[in-house]
Design a protein around this motif. Structure first.
Motif, PDB file in Angstrom:
ATOM      1  N   UNK A  36       0.833  -1.201   0.000  1.00 41.52           N
ATOM      2  CA  UNK A  36       0.000   0.000   0.000  1.00 41.52           C
ATOM      3  C   UNK A  36       0.871   1.257   0.000  1.00 41.52           C
ATOM      4  N   UNK A  37       1.915   1.272   0.807  1.00 34.98           N
ATOM      5  CA  UNK A  37       2.796   2.442   0.873  1.00 34.98           C
ATOM      6  C   UNK A  37       3.480   2.690  -0.469  1.00 34.98           C
ATOM      7  N   UNK A  38       3.838   1.625  -1.165  1.00 35.69           N
ATOM      8  CA  UNK A  38       4.495   1.773  -2.460  1.00 35.69           C
ATOM      9  C   UNK A  38       3.557   2.422  -3.475  1.00 35.69           C
ATOM     10  N   UNK A  39       2.273   2.107  -3.399  1.00 35.80           N
ATOM     11  CA  UNK A  39       1.307   2.620  -4.360  1.00 35.80           C
ATOM     12  C   UNK A  39       0.797   4.023  -4.009  1.00 35.80           C
ATOM     13  N   UNK A  40       0.946   4.448  -2.773  1.00 32.45           N
ATOM     14  CA  UNK A  40       0.420   5.749  -2.359  1.00 32.45           C
ATOM     15  C   UNK A  40       1.214   6.916  -2.921  1.00 32.45           C
ATOM     16  N   UNK A  41       2.492   6.774  -3.065  1.00 39.77           N
ATOM     17  CA  UNK A  41       3.308   7.882  -3.527  1.00 39.77           C
ATOM     18  C   UNK A  41       3.700   8.795  -2.381  1.00 39.77           C
ATOM     19  N   UNK A  42       4.499   9.797  -2.680  1.00 43.62           N
ATOM     20  CA  UNK A  42       5.013  10.676  -1.615  1.00 43.62           C
ATOM     21  C   UNK A  42       3.931  11.451  -0.867  1.00 43.62           C
ATOM     22  N   UNK A  43       2.945  11.973  -1.578  1.00 41.95           N
ATOM     23  CA  UNK A  43       1.899  12.751  -0.924  1.00 41.95           C
ATOM     24  C   UNK A  43       1.045  11.861  -0.014  1.00 41.95           C
ATOM     25  N   UNK A  44       0.744  10.670  -0.475  1.00 42.87           N
ATOM     26  CA  UNK A  44      -0.017   9.730   0.347  1.00 42.87           C
ATOM     27  C   UNK A  44       0.732   9.309   1.589  1.00 42.87           C
ATOM     28  N   UNK A  45       2.042   9.146   1.467  1.00 43.95           N
ATOM     29  CA  UNK A  45       2.854   8.773   2.632  1.00 43.95           C
ATOM     30  C   UNK A  45       2.873   9.899   3.660  1.00 43.95           C
ATOM     31  N   UNK A  46       2.953  11.136   3.182  1.00 43.23           N
ATOM     32  CA  UNK A  46       2.895  12.269   4.113  1.00 43.23           C
ATOM     33  C   UNK A  46       1.542  12.340   4.811  1.00 43.23           C
ATOM     34  N   UNK A  47       0.475  12.086   4.077  1.00 38.59           N
ATOM     35  CA  UNK A  47      -0.862  12.092   4.670  1.00 38.59           C
ATOM     36  C   UNK A  47      -1.002  10.976   5.702  1.00 38.59           C
ATOM     37  N   UNK A  48      -0.473   9.804   5.397  1.00 42.65           N
ATOM     38  CA  UNK A  48      -0.533   8.680   6.343  1.00 42.65           C
ATOM     39  C   UNK A  48       0.267   8.985   7.606  1.00 42.65           C
ATOM     40  N   UNK A  49       1.443   9.596   7.443  1.00 42.35           N
ATOM     41  CA  UNK A  49       2.260   9.951   8.601  1.00 42.35           C
ATOM     42  C   UNK A  49       1.554  10.992   9.468  1.00 42.35           C
ATOM     43  N   UNK A  50       0.934  11.971   8.830  1.00 39.59           N
ATOM     44  CA  UNK A  50       0.199  12.987   9.581  1.00 39.59           C
ATOM     45  C   UNK A  50      -0.993  12.401  10.315  1.00 39.59           C
ATOM     46  N   UNK A  51      -1.706  11.510   9.679  1.00 37.05           N
ATOM     47  CA  UNK A  51      -2.843  10.854  10.330  1.00 37.05           C
ATOM     48  C   UNK A  51      -2.410  10.002  11.500  1.00 37.05           C
TER      49      UNK A  51
END
Length: 75
Positions: A36-51
């Motif tokens: 999932x992390x591989x498919x999210x991309x950089x912006x998705x990873x930042x959103x996941x970290x913030x959440x």
């Protein structure tokens, strides 16, 4: 392939520390999280970290309130 093996080992270690979770379940969650992390991309990873940070902060505040009031619930 090596990334999936590493994520499975990390998932297994997390399962060791989580009550009620088996090692196999932890390994599967680790592999799924890596995919999932591989498919999210950089912006998705930042959103996941913030959440994750926000949820962690809210849980710590809740534990602090329960500890201060002296009432803890056990289920």
């Amino acid at each position: 392939m090596i990334g999936k093996i590493i994520s499975a080992v990390v998932g297994k270690k997390i399962a060791d520390r989580t009550p009620g979770m088996s090692e196999g379940t932890g390994a599967l969650i680790g592999v799924a999280a890596a995919t999932v992390m591989r498919r999210m991309g950089p912006l998705g990873m930042l959103a996941a970290a913030g959440g994750t940070w926000a949820v962690s902060r809210a849980m710590k505040k809740k534990q602090a309130r329960q500890g201060a009031s002296g009432t803890t619930r056990t289920y």
